[in-house]
Design a protein around this motif. Structure first.
Motif, PDB file in Angstrom:
ATOM      1  N   ASP A 544      33.219   2.472  56.844  1.00 22.85           N
ATOM      2  CA  ASP A 544      32.778   2.532  55.450  1.00 22.85           C
ATOM      3  C   ASP A 544      32.462   1.099  55.017  1.00 22.85           C
ATOM      4  O   ASP A 544      33.364   0.270  54.878  1.00 22.85           O
ATOM      5  CB  ASP A 544      33.875   3.149  54.591  1.00 22.85           C
ATOM      6  CG  ASP A 544      33.486   3.253  53.117  1.00 22.85           C
ATOM      7  OD1 ASP A 544      32.413   2.739  52.739  1.00 22.85           O
ATOM      8  OD2 ASP A 544      34.269   3.828  52.344  1.00 22.85           O
ATOM      9  N   ILE A 545      31.193   0.797  54.796  1.00 18.55           N
ATOM     10  CA  ILE A 545      30.763  -0.565  54.483  1.00 18.55           C
ATOM     11  C   ILE A 545      31.367  -1.050  53.167  1.00 18.55           C
ATOM     12  O   ILE A 545      31.567  -2.249  52.966  1.00 18.55           O
ATOM     13  CB  ILE A 545      29.216  -0.630  54.413  1.00 18.55           C
ATOM     14  CG1 ILE A 545      28.599  -0.165  55.735  1.00 18.55           C
ATOM     15  CG2 ILE A 545      28.730  -2.029  54.079  1.00 18.55           C
ATOM     16  CD1 ILE A 545      28.965  -1.017  56.924  1.00 18.55           C
ATOM     17  N   LYS A 546      31.717  -0.125  52.287  1.00 17.04           N
ATOM     18  CA  LYS A 546      32.243  -0.498  50.969  1.00 17.04           C
ATOM     19  C   LYS A 546      33.759  -0.711  50.963  1.00 17.04           C
ATOM     20  O   LYS A 546      34.305  -1.231  49.995  1.00 17.04           O
ATOM     21  CB  LYS A 546      31.915   0.599  49.951  1.00 17.04           C
ATOM     22  CG  LYS A 546      30.442   0.821  49.700  1.00 17.04           C
ATOM     23  CD  LYS A 546      30.273   1.944  48.681  1.00 17.04           C
ATOM     24  CE  LYS A 546      28.824   2.254  48.429  1.00 17.04           C
ATOM     25  NZ  LYS A 546      28.677   3.380  47.459  1.00 17.04           N
ATOM     26  N   LYS A 547      34.438  -0.307  51.994  1.00 13.30           N
ATOM     27  CA  LYS A 547      35.907  -0.305  51.975  1.00 13.30           C
ATOM     28  C   LYS A 547      36.482  -1.714  51.933  1.00 13.30           C
ATOM     29  O   LYS A 547      36.099  -2.590  52.712  1.00 13.30           O
ATOM     30  CB  LYS A 547      36.459   0.420  53.201  1.00 13.30           C
ATOM     31  CG  LYS A 547      37.983   0.481  53.221  1.00 13.30           C
ATOM     32  CD  LYS A 547      38.508   1.298  54.387  1.00 13.30           C
ATOM     33  CE  LYS A 547      40.032   1.305  54.412  1.00 13.30           C
ATOM     34  NZ  LYS A 547      40.571   2.145  55.496  1.00 13.30           N
ATOM     35  N   GLU A 548      37.431  -1.936  51.015  1.00 13.70           N
ATOM     36  CA  GLU A 548      38.208  -3.176  50.952  1.00 13.70           C
ATOM     37  C   GLU A 548      39.402  -2.995  51.887  1.00 13.70           C
ATOM     38  O   GLU A 548      40.226  -2.092  51.697  1.00 13.70           O
ATOM     39  CB  GLU A 548      38.685  -3.439  49.531  1.00 13.70           C
ATOM     40  CG  GLU A 548      37.587  -3.731  48.524  1.00 13.70           C
ATOM     41  CD  GLU A 548      37.179  -5.190  48.513  1.00 13.70           C
ATOM     42  OE1 GLU A 548      37.929  -6.023  49.053  1.00 13.70           O
ATOM     43  OE2 GLU A 548      36.104  -5.487  47.960  1.00 13.70           O
TER      44      GLU A 548
END
Length: 739
Positions: A544-548
């Protein structure tokens, strides 16, 4: 004759009135230190700033502590809405994890030695750069404190009572009062408190502690003196009070020990306590106390602290702007002058006059903005830090990302970023460093480190980055690989002059290996091309490119792929091409910032906005810098951790209208936010930055002159301002894509 007498009387009255008005005018005029508001970064608890005062890079930082502090956000263990438990002498400011909390004082009426038994509501609280004061409502005791470099002096104003006490607790530390810090990681190990004489007006001793940020045990020595001999004295051990006792030692870990002094006081009687802290010895603490606060003149020490802050803050003088903008600016300058701390001649590890700069929490935070700012305003601190790095390598055999209480932390947050600090100072010509010795350290880091953290059963972890060209998927593998690439670029800059051709070629080639983690097919919200983890066999792992990802977790440290996909400080031009060209690059970056996909509450994002310059969209860089300044900085704080002055330094550079690409000689131009800023360099030369036609609407650069010559590039080099000069912005509401 009568007329002459009346005239003389009138003249005398006029002169008295003029003198009075002039005096009132002078008293009402703000000095720079008066713009510092210690509640900024405290009202917003996430900023984690300490409310108590300290001197620039001073060792001692006396501050109140309260229950209800969250260790992640209230690093001084102070919550503005909670009662005060007492006053510790050592704290760290603006960090994501705490440290210290010692040596603890609690003025009381009556005597309560238990950790939770002497909390008091407060009133009349004041906090400035040079003094903290409060009245403890429960006891009607007014408490004030002002610092020197290694010592501080307290002024306690007591009510009329025969039960006035001052408690000293040397077992207390941050873990006793912070939530979120596991007890097993925070211990009082050993220590003692001793009255030096039967008179009871001097106490000396030490405490040994472990826990908080960084690894290992640390030992703190102290010497405290009182202005009045007590009526009675005593010590306590695990809650049991021993009146008349002159010495108390710990017998086992986690014991609770301390001492107290008792007075019969008149109404509003002032009793002073001065205390010094040392990491070397009781003798050194005593020496600091003798030299820094030789008498009992509280106001003199306060004035000296005020003068030192005025001197430090005068390196950045702003003209124009609102009172609120000045408070935010000068408080930022204040917060950018805390850490690291100068502990030269205050350790048993290093020899006499060997530079020791401590309390790096951590250089992962500070290399990007704090150190470039200090290259301009305080290069002696920068050279001192680098010389301290060199000494640490020689004595300890390593220089890690975090160095706190004279201990290295084993786990780095990222790459070998001391290299970036050294390279930044080198390319900008900072004096006072043996650069051949500095390069030896940089070369050691490049040749012997770059190993990542922990990646399974493969024994030769250095092969991951150095031979494969990336660190295979695992803990922080992507972010560390990117930071190593930039570390190698910085090493190459120095190797070109100080190393061999082979070194230069090796490091430069390795600096380009970040492309191995670029997956052109990785997709997020319709945009493609991102940094993603890769296996040993070279295949990408879909994420997931958005995952922190959090701290010390898989793939990215405290960020997501969106953020780190713009951390290529040395090859932005290549990044633009790999992103599909300037138009696609700027569209993608604008989308990311607009939709909060890049976290500007953390340092890896700092350069992302400046990347617009490489897509010929300098107007967007100016727009978003101002948007972030407005949204993220206020008289409450900066929303996220201050990070040892990193955030404040970002703000100061943004106000000045140029921003560093740390490790290189480049600054990017976005336009000043004050009509005039005068930056005084250490050589006393001045850089004068002016902004004509600036307003809240006129946020775009229309034209620039540097040193009186028209300038048409979105960046300039340090050589152009190292001896002072001028930067002249003409601002307007027209968004020019290029200057």
């Amino acid at each position: 004759m009568k007329l002459l007498i009346k005239w003389k009387a009138f003249l005398i009255l006029f002169l008295l009135l003029f003198t009075t008005l002039n005096s009132l005018s002078q008293n009402n005029s703000n000095e720079l230190v008066d713009y510092v508001d210690n509640f900024i970064g405290v009202r917003d608890t996430h900023s984690s700033n300490v409310i108590g005062p300290q001197l620039p890079n001073g060792s001692i930082n006396p501050s109140p502590q309260t229950p209800g502090g969250d260790n992640k956000y209230d690093m001084d263990c102070y919550n503005i809405n909670q009662p005060i438990r007492g006053f510790g002498q050592l704290h760290v400011s603006g960090s994501g994890w705490g440290k210290y909390g010692q040596i603890f004082l609690s003025p009381q009426v009556g005597l309560a030695v238990g950790e939770t038994e002497h909390d008091s509501p407060k009133e009349n609280e004041k906090a400035t750069a040079y003094e903290y004061g409060v009245t403890l409502s429960r006891y009607k005791i007014k408490t004030e404190v002002t610092p020197a470099t290694h010592s501080a002096i307290y002024r306690f104003t007591f009510p009329k009572t025969d039960k006035a006490n001052i408690l000293l607790d040397i077992s207390h530390q941050l873990g006793d009062i912070a939530t979120g810090m596991p007890e097993k990681y925070v211990h009082f190990i050993d220590g003692e408190v001793q009255f030096s004489s039967k008179g009871g007006d001097e106490l000396k001793g030490y405490g040994i502690y472990t826990g908080g940020f960084s690894d290992g045990n640390y030992k703190i020595y102290y010497c405290a003196r009182l202005s009045k001999k007590p009526a009675t004295i005593g010590t306590w051990y695990n809650g049991a009070i021993s009146e008349g006792s002159l010495l108390q030692k710990a017998q086992k870990k986690m014991d609770r020990i301390g001492a107290y002094v008792n007075y019969n006081t008149n109404e509003n009687e002032e009793i002073y306590l001065k205390i010094a802290i040392s990491f070397k010895s009781i003798e050194q603490a005593t020496s600091w106390l003798d030299s820094e606060i030789p008498a009992w003149d509280y106001n003199q020490i306060k004035q000296q602290a005020r003068d030192k802050w005025n001197h430090e803050l005068s390196k950045l003088v702003v003209e124009g702007g609102t009172e609120s903008e000045k408070r935010i600016f000068y408080t930022a300058a204040y917060h950018a002058s805390f850490q690291p701390r100068n502990k030269t001649n205050d350790t048993n590890i290093f020899g006499k006059d060997v530079p020791v700069w401590d309390d790096h929490l951590a250089v992962w935070d500070t290399w990007r903005t704090l150190y470039p700012l200090k290259v301009l305003t305080n290069p002696s601190m920068v050279s001192g830090t680098i010389n301290s790095f060199i000494a640490r390598q020689k004595i300890n055999g390593r220089v890690k990302d975090a160095y706190v209480a004279l201990n290295d932390k084993d786990d780095d947050q990222g790459g070998d970023n001391i290299t970036n600090i050294i390279a930044d100072a080198y390319v900008k010509g900072v004096e006072g460093v043996d650069w051949k010795e500095a390069y030896k350290l940089v070369k050691y880091q490049a040749d012997n480190n770059r190993k990542g953290i922990s990646y399974g059963s493969k024994a030769d972890s250095s092969a991951m980055y150095k031979k494969l060209g990336w660190i295979p998927a695992g803990k922080m593998s992507c972010s560390v690989s990117l930071e190593y690439s930039y570390n190698d670029f910085c090493a190459a800059l120095m190797a070109k002059d100080l190393g061999t051709k082979s070194d230069y070629k090796t490091y430069l080639n390795r600096s380009k290996q970040w492309v191995n983690l670029w997956n052109p097919d990785a997709e997020s919200d319709g945009f493609t091309g991102f940094i993603v983890p890769k296996k040993w066999n070279g295949s990408f792992i879909p994420i997931d490119i958005k995952k922190e990802w959090g701290s010390w977790k898989n793939y990215f440290y405290e960020g997501n792929s969106w953020t780190y996909s713009y951390f290529i400080p040395h090859q932005f031009e290549k990044l633009v091409k790999m992103s599909g060209g300037k138009e696609k690059f700027s569209q993608k970056l604008q989308y990311a910032i607009t939709n909060n996909l890049i976290n500007y509450g953390n340092e890896p994002a700092f350069l992302a906005i400046q990347a617009f310059h490489y897509a010929d969209r300098s107007d967007l860089a100016s727009f978003y810098v101002r948007k972030l300044m407005k949204e993220r900085f206020s008289e409450d704080g900066c929303i996220e951790n201050e990070d040892s002055g990193a955030m404040s330094s970002w703000y100061i550079f943004s106000c000045m209208g140029f921003f560093p690409n740390a490790g290189q000689s480049l600054y990017y131009l976005t336009g000043s936010t004050f009509p005039k800023i005068i930056l005084e360099l250490e050589n006393k030369k001045k850089l004068i930055i002016t902004s004509t036609n600036f307003s809240t609407e006129n946020i775009y650069i229309q034209s620039i002159k540097i040193n009186s010559k028209p300038w048409h590039k979105p960046y300039f080099t340090h050589d152009m301002i190292k001896n002072g000069g001028t930067i002249e912005f003409v601002m307007g509401d027209k968004a020019f894509k290029k200057f």
